[in-house]
Write a protein that holds these residues in place. Structure first.
Motif, short mmCIF file in Angstrom:
data_model
loop_
_atom_site.label_atom_id
_atom_site.label_comp_id
_atom_site.label_asym_id
_atom_site.label_seq_id
_atom_site.Cartn_x
_atom_site.Cartn_y
_atom_site.Cartn_z
N SER A 366 53.05 41.56 42.24
CA SER A 366 53.51 41.05 43.53
C SER A 366 52.41 40.99 44.58
CB SER A 366 54.65 41.93 44.06
OG SER A 366 54.21 43.27 44.21
N LEU A 367 51.25 41.58 44.29
CA LEU A 367 50.15 41.59 45.25
C LEU A 367 49.50 40.22 45.30
CD1 LEU A 367 48.61 43.50 47.18
CD2 LEU A 367 46.96 43.84 45.33
N ARG A 368 49.53 39.59 46.46
CA ARG A 368 49.04 38.22 46.59
C ARG A 368 47.65 38.20 47.21
NH1 ARG A 368 53.78 36.11 50.20
NH2 ARG A 368 53.46 38.23 50.95
N TYR A 369 46.83 37.29 46.73
CA TYR A 369 45.51 37.07 47.30
C TYR A 369 45.04 35.69 46.87
CZ TYR A 369 43.39 38.01 42.71
OH TYR A 369 43.02 37.96 41.39
N ASN A 370 43.95 35.21 47.47
CA ASN A 370 43.39 33.95 47.00
C ASN A 370 41.96 34.15 46.56
OD1 ASN A 370 41.52 33.44 49.26
ND2 ASN A 370 43.36 33.08 50.49
N SER A 395 40.20 34.97 39.75
CA SER A 395 41.19 34.13 40.42
C SER A 395 42.58 34.73 40.26
CB SER A 395 41.15 32.73 39.81
OG SER A 395 42.32 32.01 40.11
N PRO A 396 43.48 34.47 41.21
CA PRO A 396 44.88 34.90 41.01
C PRO A 396 45.49 34.28 39.76
CG PRO A 396 44.50 34.22 43.28
CD PRO A 396 43.28 33.85 42.52
N MET A 397 44.92 33.17 39.28
CA MET A 397 45.43 32.51 38.09
C MET A 397 44.94 33.18 36.81
SD MET A 397 47.11 30.00 39.51
CE MET A 397 47.40 28.93 38.10
N ASP A 398 43.95 34.07 36.91
CA ASP A 398 43.41 34.72 35.72
C ASP A 398 44.38 35.71 35.10
OD1 ASP A 398 41.12 33.30 35.96
OD2 ASP A 398 39.99 34.88 36.97
N ARG A 400 48.15 38.33 36.22
CA ARG A 400 49.00 38.93 37.24
C ARG A 400 48.76 40.42 37.40
NH1 ARG A 400 54.67 38.26 35.35
NH2 ARG A 400 55.21 38.83 37.48
N TYR A 401 48.05 41.03 36.45
CA TYR A 401 47.99 42.48 36.42
C TYR A 401 46.59 43.04 36.66
CZ TYR A 401 52.52 41.81 34.19
OH TYR A 401 53.81 41.44 33.92
N HIS A 402 45.61 42.21 36.93
CA HIS A 402 44.28 42.75 37.13
C HIS A 402 43.51 41.93 38.16
CE1 HIS A 402 43.26 39.52 34.26
NE2 HIS A 402 42.08 39.55 34.82
N MET A 403 42.48 42.55 38.69
CA MET A 403 41.60 41.93 39.67
C MET A 403 40.21 42.50 39.42
SD MET A 403 41.66 42.38 43.81
CE MET A 403 43.24 41.59 44.00
N ALA A 515 31.46 35.47 33.52
CA ALA A 515 32.56 36.22 34.14
C ALA A 515 33.73 35.33 34.51
CB ALA A 515 32.06 36.94 35.40
N VAL A 516 33.55 34.02 34.48
CA VAL A 516 34.65 33.10 34.76
C VAL A 516 35.67 33.20 33.64
CG1 VAL A 516 35.31 30.70 35.16
CG2 VAL A 516 33.13 31.56 36.03
N ASP A 517 36.91 33.40 33.99
CA ASP A 517 37.95 33.58 32.98
C ASP A 517 38.12 32.33 32.12
OD1 ASP A 517 40.41 35.21 32.02
OD2 ASP A 517 41.25 33.25 32.54
#
Length: 747
Positions: A366-370, A395-398, A400-403, A515-517
């Motif tokens: 649920s944590l949103r970012y761009n 990216s948020p598209m990479d 939902r569970y990691h950053m 590093a790009v997904d």
């Protein structure tokens, strides 16, 4: 997973527009509500700013005194303090309240393509000053600087003329006149400094709703804090010097400086506050901060001493001038304290071949970012106080569970972090069993954020130029991944032509592109997106012998640390409903605490000391935030936990599944797909020539009628060069329109 709340007034999507058009009037209501809110906020702000600007003049002074005389009667609880607070701090809180309503009612009210051509947007992105001590300054920033200079000059000139006129009418000895004139001028320097302090605390509220309203990310707002800090401390220093000289002429310097009056100004408290401010000021100067960052960081924590003793120095009603801005900062700081207490699981911690550290954190879905967001990271094994900002490289598209973030080893903190990770990796290579025991608890990480732009600016431009220097490619990796995923999945995405200009020192740094997904681009994406990556290796004249396999280097085996949970969602840029409730309840709680203290303590025990009343005001502000505001934060935390329980996941299983999915995707990729490494053109022994690159890109994009977004992340010299070229291209008649934006982290 629990669905997020719908906005009160929603106007998104073609379906909504079609329905609105069918009914007629409903389409007008959201637009009307948005316009009314904007008008109210602008009206309040302009009235408040005009009141501050013309406050030194006789008409405004007379009107304020009459208002104060009316409201400062015995029948009113707040008295003079409430009057000053309503006049100077009340408008700030009112704008913040309206801003929460606006953001909650119109979430995702992003800048549309048509706004790129608007005057306001052009003023924000057009660089006016490039070379100078302030760095790159946009047109809006330049206007703000000019207005501040005009305000300082106008106020002090008016005050000096008025003071000289007042003293000339009194029959006093020349020495007494000089002493009195110095005291009056010193008083005016202090009052103008208090007005500047209103704006000093607003930019450093990382999740401030005011910054979100005008879409200024925190990394841009910090430079305003630096400018205002220099100005405010210069005024306060002159304030103190005038009084020191005046007391010296009277021969009572030590006696006056150590005086602590019950009624009036407490001089000793002012001396302590000024000393704390001077320490922060000196250590924040660029040469000192660059060489001794830890000294700057630790001395900057003296802001608590600075504020507390400033309150004790001036009392309650004088401090009310800037109390609203300090209150908003306290709100943000308390929320960040709660978020930073949580330990965050590290899904992966590894060192890449070029020496860059990659950290992957677990986060709730649920944590949103761009893709332009950043986070503050603390590693408790390295320091309990140091928080370092890093751009998000995923990216948020990479997922939902990691950053993830990329960290370049530049100083003691980053070098120690790398050493910890490499030590664990070496132990893991020797013995898996020993590794399983040693790696747990070796890194205890906490996170603040994410922060950043409200609007994903990289998705607004059909033609996009990304200019990076070294590790500055980190946020652009997230942008590239975001664009590729969106085009692939058919999601809204404006970019169709993307040019990446990346300068590195060594060839080994080029492996960061891995590093790009999205490691490969399908033929369908290639038809819709033209991506050109130009890499410039500045310190090597020829490609190394192993250049052919540089792109295939993989990062060293990572470690996994599970000592906490996913990132906390308690952040000012998080859930708009809970953030608004936190602000509203804390504000009402502080007002209620102040009223109760006035009724049952101040009036009952006849408290009259200025410093005592000022301390009570500050304590009431803190009590409103900690008690009722803390209750809202607790409910917010429980709400986040319930939301996460609806979508549980196991970190080890998820990490394994993600790795298998990536491997399978790579193995079963379309034969016609192109890799990012294949799209990269590498040049050795040279730097990018921005004039030629920008002009050629504009021609490919459509010539004079094209809008081009330019994002730059790198050293100040690189930012200045890009800004200079953008300004040159925009001023050239018939040229394309370049929108400049800088990003300064990860340098």
């Amino acid at each position: 997973m629990t669905q997020e709340r719908e906005p009160l007034l929603k106007q998104n999507g073609a379906a909504g527009n079609a329905a609105a058009g069918a009914k007629g009037s409903p389409a007008v209501l959201p637009s009307l509500a948005r316009s009314v809110l904007k008008f109210l906020m602008w009206a309040v702000f302009l009235t408040w700013a005009a009141g501050i600007f013309f406050y030194p003049t006789a008409p405004v002074q007379t009107a304020f005194r009459k208002w104060a005389d009316i409201t400062s009667t015995e029948g009113l609880i707040a008295g003079l303090t409430g009057t000053v607070f309503l006049f100077f701090s009340g408008p700030i809180l009112l704008i913040a309240a309206l801003a929460y309503v606006y953001i909650f009612a119109f979430p995702g009210d992003h800048v549309q393509k048509k706004k790129l051509r608007s005057l306001s947007f052009r003023l924000w992105t057009f660089p006016v000053l490039v070379d100078g001590p302030l760095g790159v300054v946009s047109a809006v920033e330049f206007i703000g600087i000019v207005l501040f200079v005009v305000y300082i000059v106008f106020s002090m000139t008016y005050y000096v003329v008025d003071s000289v006129s007042f003293i000339s009418k009194a029959h006093l000895p020349p020495t007494t006149r000089s002493e009195l004139l110095l005291a009056l001028i010193g008083l005016r320097f202090g009052s103008v400094g208090l007005f500047c302090m209103i704006f000093l605390f607003l930019p450093v509220s990382r999740g401030s709703v005011l910054l979100r309203l005008i879409d200024i990310p925190f990394e841009h707002a910090t430079r305003y804090h630096v400018w205002l800090g220099h100005l405010t401390m210069a005024l306060f220093t002159l304030h103190g010097l005038c009084y020191v000289i005046s007391y010296s002429l009277l021969g009572r310097l030590i006696e006056e400086l150590t005086q602590w009056k019950e009624v009036g100004i407490a001089n000793l408290a002012g001396v302590i506050s000024l000393m704390a401010g001077l320490l922060m000021w000196v250590t924040s100067l660029h040469p000192v901060r660059k060489r001794f960052f830890e000294l700057f960081f630790y001395t900057h924590q003296l802001y608590v001493v600075f504020v507390v003793f400033l309150v004790l120095h001036v009392g309650d009603f004088v401090f009310s001038i800037s109390a609203g801005a300090v209150f908003l900062f306290m709100l943000d700081r308390y929320l960040r304290f709660w978020q930073s207490r949580a330990k965050v699981d590290i899904v992966s911690a590894a060192c890449r071949p070029c020496g860059t550290v990659e950290l992957v954190f677990s986060k709730p879905p649920s944590l949103r970012y761009n893709a332009l967001s950043f986070i503050f990271v603390q590693v408790r094994e390295l320091s309990f106080l140091q928080w370092h900002p890093f751009s998000v490289s995923s990216s948020p598209m990479d997922g939902r569970y990691h950053m993830s973030i990329l960290i370049k080893v530049l100083g003691t903190w980053t070098d120690t972090l790398k050493r910890i990770i490499t030590d664990v990796q070496e132990q893991k290579s020797r013995s898996d069993s020993e590794s399983d025991q040693s790696q747990t608890g070796r890194i205890t990480a906490s996170i603040e954020g994410p922060y950043g732009h409200e609007s994903p600016y990289h998705l607004m431009y059909e033609n996009l130029i990304l200019v990076a220097g070294g590790i500055g490619i980190s946020p652009f990796l997230a942008i590239l991944s975001d664009i590729i995923h969106r085009v692939e999945q058919g999601m809204p995405c404006a970019p169709r032509n993307v040019l990446v200009l990346w300068s590195v020192k060594k060839t080994s740094e080029l492996s960061l592109l891995l590093a790009v997904d999205a490691q490969s681009i399908s033929s369908s994406v290639c038809d819709k997106l033209h991506l050109d990556i130009q890499a410039f290796v500045t310190q090597e004249t020829d490609p190394p012998l192993e250049d052919g396999i540089v792109g295939d280097d993989q990062k060293a085996p990572g470690i996994f640390v599970k000592n906490g949970a996913a990132m906390s969602g308690l952040v000012g840029t998080g859930d708009n409903f809970w953030a608004a409730m936190y602000f509203a309840v804390s504000t009402l709680g502080s007002v209620l605490a102040f009223v109760l203290v006035q009724l049952y303590y101040v009036k009952r025990f006849n408290v009259y000391a200025w410093w005592h009343l000022g301390l009570l005001l500050l304590l009431c502000m803190a009590a409103g935030i900690v008690l009722p505001g803390g209750l809202v934060v607790l409910l917010w935390h429980l709400s986040e936990k319930r939301r996460m329980q609806d979508d549980r996941w196991d970190v080890d299983a998820r990490a394994t599944a993600d790795a298998e999915q990536t491997t399978n995707a790579a193995g079963g990729a379309d034969a016609s797909a192109a890799s990012l490494a294949a799209l990269r053109t590498t040049r050795y022994g040279c730097r990018p020539k921005f004039h030629a690159e920008f002009a050629a890109f504009a021609e490919r994009g459509g010539g004079a009628a094209v809008d081009i977004g330019v994002l730059v992340c790198g050293p100040s010299g690189l930012q200045a060069s890009v800004a200079r070229e953008c300004r040159s291209q925009n001023l050239r008649r018939g040229g394309a329109v370049f929108h400049f934006n800088s990003h300064s982290f990860d340098l």
